[in-house]
Scaffold this motif. Structure first.
Motif, PDB file in Angstrom:
ATOM      1  N   VAL A  78       0.863  -1.175   0.000  1.00 14.09           N
ATOM      2  CA  VAL A  78       0.000   0.000   0.000  1.00 14.09           C
ATOM      3  C   VAL A  78       0.902   1.228   0.000  1.00 14.09           C
ATOM      4  O   VAL A  78       1.930   1.269   0.671  1.00 14.09           O
ATOM      5  CB  VAL A  78      -0.930  -0.016   1.235  1.00 14.09           C
ATOM      6  N   VAL A  79       0.522   2.240  -0.766  1.00 13.95           N
ATOM      7  CA  VAL A  79       1.316   3.454  -0.906  1.00 13.95           C
ATOM      8  C   VAL A  79       1.085   4.367   0.299  1.00 13.95           C
ATOM      9  O   VAL A  79      -0.061   4.576   0.717  1.00 13.95           O
ATOM     10  CB  VAL A  79       0.953   4.179  -2.224  1.00 13.95           C
ATOM     11  N   ALA A  80       2.175   4.902   0.859  1.00 17.66           N
ATOM     12  CA  ALA A  80       2.116   5.823   2.007  1.00 17.66           C
ATOM     13  C   ALA A  80       1.279   7.045   1.639  1.00 17.66           C
ATOM     14  O   ALA A  80       1.246   7.430   0.480  1.00 17.66           O
ATOM     15  CB  ALA A  80       3.528   6.222   2.411  1.00 17.66           C
ATOM     16  N   PRO A  81       0.592   7.612   2.580  1.00 16.24           N
ATOM     17  CA  PRO A  81       0.733   7.458   4.023  1.00 16.24           C
ATOM     18  C   PRO A  81      -0.041   6.274   4.591  1.00 16.24           C
ATOM     19  O   PRO A  81       0.063   5.985   5.780  1.00 16.24           O
ATOM     20  CB  PRO A  81       0.176   8.766   4.573  1.00 16.24           C
ATOM     21  N   ASP A  82      -0.829   5.585   3.760  1.00 17.28           N
ATOM     22  CA  ASP A  82      -1.560   4.413   4.235  1.00 17.28           C
ATOM     23  C   ASP A  82      -0.591   3.248   4.372  1.00 17.28           C
ATOM     24  O   ASP A  82       0.512   3.262   3.822  1.00 17.28           O
ATOM     25  CB  ASP A  82      -2.699   4.081   3.263  1.00 17.28           C
ATOM     26  N   GLU A  83      -0.985   2.229   5.113  1.00 23.08           N
ATOM     27  CA  GLU A  83      -0.109   1.083   5.353  1.00 23.08           C
ATOM     28  C   GLU A  83      -0.863  -0.216   5.121  1.00 23.08           C
ATOM     29  O   GLU A  83      -2.059  -0.307   5.372  1.00 23.08           O
ATOM     30  CB  GLU A  83       0.410   1.109   6.785  1.00 23.08           C
ATOM     31  N   GLY A  84      -0.122  -1.220   4.662  1.00 22.23           N
ATOM     32  CA  GLY A  84      -0.697  -2.538   4.462  1.00 22.23           C
ATOM     33  C   GLY A  84      -0.059  -3.229   3.279  1.00 22.23           C
ATOM     34  O   GLY A  84       0.865  -2.697   2.653  1.00 22.23           O
ATOM     35  N   CYS A  85      -0.544  -4.413   3.000  1.00 22.26           N
ATOM     36  CA  CYS A  85       0.032  -5.220   1.934  1.00 22.26           C
ATOM     37  C   CYS A  85      -1.026  -6.186   1.407  1.00 22.26           C
ATOM     38  O   CYS A  85      -1.881  -6.651   2.159  1.00 22.26           O
ATOM     39  CB  CYS A  85       1.224  -5.988   2.492  1.00 22.26           C
ATOM     40  N   VAL A  86      -0.946  -6.453   0.121  1.00 21.99           N
ATOM     41  CA  VAL A  86      -1.853  -7.386  -0.543  1.00 21.99           C
ATOM     42  C   VAL A  86      -0.993  -8.501  -1.140  1.00 21.99           C
ATOM     43  O   VAL A  86      -0.003  -8.219  -1.821  1.00 21.99           O
ATOM     44  CB  VAL A  86      -2.639  -6.679  -1.668  1.00 21.99           C
ATOM     45  N   PRO A  87      -1.329  -9.758  -0.899  1.00 23.49           N
ATOM     46  CA  PRO A  87      -0.549 -10.848  -1.508  1.00 23.49           C
ATOM     47  C   PRO A  87      -0.545 -10.765  -3.035  1.00 23.49           C
ATOM     48  O   PRO A  87      -1.545 -10.402  -3.654  1.00 23.49           O
ATOM     49  CB  PRO A  87      -1.277 -12.114  -1.041  1.00 23.49           C
ATOM     50  N   THR A  88       0.591 -11.102  -3.612  1.00 26.76           N
ATOM     51  CA  THR A  88       0.755 -11.105  -5.065  1.00 26.76           C
ATOM     52  C   THR A  88       0.861 -12.538  -5.573  1.00 26.76           C
ATOM     53  O   THR A  88       1.099 -13.467  -4.800  1.00 26.76           O
ATOM     54  CB  THR A  88       2.016 -10.325  -5.489  1.00 26.76           C
ATOM     55  N   TYR A  89       0.703 -12.682  -6.882  1.00 26.28           N
ATOM     56  CA  TYR A  89       0.797 -13.985  -7.540  1.00 26.28           C
ATOM     57  C   TYR A  89       1.628 -13.824  -8.803  1.00 26.28           C
ATOM     58  O   TYR A  89       1.587 -12.775  -9.447  1.00 26.28           O
ATOM     59  CB  TYR A  89      -0.595 -14.505  -7.930  1.00 26.28           C
ATOM     60  N   GLU A  90       2.347 -14.883  -9.173  1.00 22.98           N
ATOM     61  CA  GLU A  90       3.110 -14.853 -10.416  1.00 22.98           C
ATOM     62  C   GLU A  90       2.155 -15.028 -11.589  1.00 22.98           C
ATOM     63  O   GLU A  90       1.199 -15.799 -11.527  1.00 22.98           O
ATOM     64  CB  GLU A  90       4.136 -15.979 -10.450  1.00 22.98           C
ATOM     65  N   VAL A  91       2.452 -14.298 -12.662  1.00 20.73           N
ATOM     66  CA  VAL A  91       1.653 -14.383 -13.879  1.00 20.73           C
ATOM     67  C   VAL A  91       2.608 -14.282 -15.061  1.00 20.73           C
ATOM     68  O   VAL A  91       3.635 -13.607 -14.986  1.00 20.73           O
ATOM     69  CB  VAL A  91       0.565 -13.288 -13.898  1.00 20.73           C
ATOM     70  N   LYS A  92       2.314 -15.024 -16.125  1.00 16.31           N
ATOM     71  CA  LYS A  92       3.173 -14.988 -17.317  1.00 16.31           C
ATOM     72  C   LYS A  92       2.317 -15.113 -18.567  1.00 16.31           C
ATOM     73  O   LYS A  92       1.175 -15.564 -18.512  1.00 16.31           O
ATOM     74  CB  LYS A  92       4.231 -16.090 -17.266  1.00 16.31           C
ATOM     75  N   VAL A  93       2.906 -14.663 -19.674  1.00 19.45           N
ATOM     76  CA  VAL A  93       2.236 -14.757 -20.969  1.00 19.45           C
ATOM     77  C   VAL A  93       3.149 -15.491 -21.928  1.00 19.45           C
ATOM     78  O   VAL A  93       4.320 -15.138 -22.074  1.00 19.45           O
ATOM     79  CB  VAL A  93       1.908 -13.354 -21.544  1.00 19.45           C
ATOM     80  N   GLU A  94       2.631 -16.519 -22.563  1.00 20.75           N
ATOM     81  CA  GLU A  94       3.358 -17.276 -23.578  1.00 20.75           C
ATOM     82  C   GLU A  94       2.450 -17.439 -24.783  1.00 20.75           C
ATOM     83  O   GLU A  94       1.338 -17.961 -24.646  1.00 20.75           O
ATOM     84  CB  GLU A  94       3.797 -18.640 -23.035  1.00 20.75           C
ATOM     85  N   ALA A  95       2.911 -16.952 -25.921  1.00 18.81           N
ATOM     86  CA  ALA A  95       2.142 -17.019 -27.173  1.00 18.81           C
ATOM     87  C   ALA A  95       0.749 -16.417 -27.003  1.00 18.81           C
ATOM     88  O   ALA A  95      -0.239 -16.944 -27.520  1.00 18.81           O
ATOM     89  CB  ALA A  95       2.066 -18.464 -27.668  1.00 18.81           C
ATOM     90  N   GLY A  96       0.673 -15.326 -26.230  1.00 17.20           N
ATOM     91  CA  GLY A  96      -0.590 -14.637 -26.044  1.00 17.20           C
ATOM     92  C   GLY A  96      -1.524 -15.245 -25.019  1.00 17.20           C
ATOM     93  O   GLY A  96      -2.611 -14.728 -24.793  1.00 17.20           O
TER      94      GLY A  96
END
Length: 108
Positions: A78-96
């Motif tokens: 989360v961008v300051a001045p707010d605080e926190g975090c959101v879990p991320t996931y891997e993502v990829k693109v192959e041949a569209g």
């Protein structure tokens, strides 16, 4: 067993838009930037649980539609001045074709 699943084509997500994918009891939001980069976050703002997929994508950030908190879609912070975090996931693109790793990164 692989945690990667195909979720559609790159053209299915508009630039500066998103798509929601269900994974068990969680929703994952896939975001596409104006530069065609893809990022994936849990579809839940850490503030009040707002649906990030319904927010506005700008640069590498998304603004939560409920209370205007900004989240960095690259790392989930989360961008300051707010605080926190959101879990991320891997993502990829192959041949569209977009693939998503349904196991969250341990960034939070």
């Amino acid at each position: 067993m692989s945690n990667w699943v195909e979720i559609g084509k790159l053209d299915d997500i508009p630039r500066l838009g998103s798509r929601v994918v269900a994974s068990g009891d969680e929703e994952i939001a896939i975001f596409r930037t104006s530069d065609d980069e893809l990022f994936a976050l849990r579809n839940k703002c850490p503030h009040k649980g707002g649906p990030l997929s319904e927010g506005i994508v700008h640069g590498k950030k998304v603004t939560c539609p409920l209370h205007n908190w900004n989240v960095d879609i690259d790392c989930g912070a989360v961008v300051a001045p707010d605080e926190g975090c959101v879990p991320t996931y891997e993502v990829k693109v192959e041949a569209g074709v977009i693939s998503l790793n349904t196991v969250a990164n341990k960034n939070c």
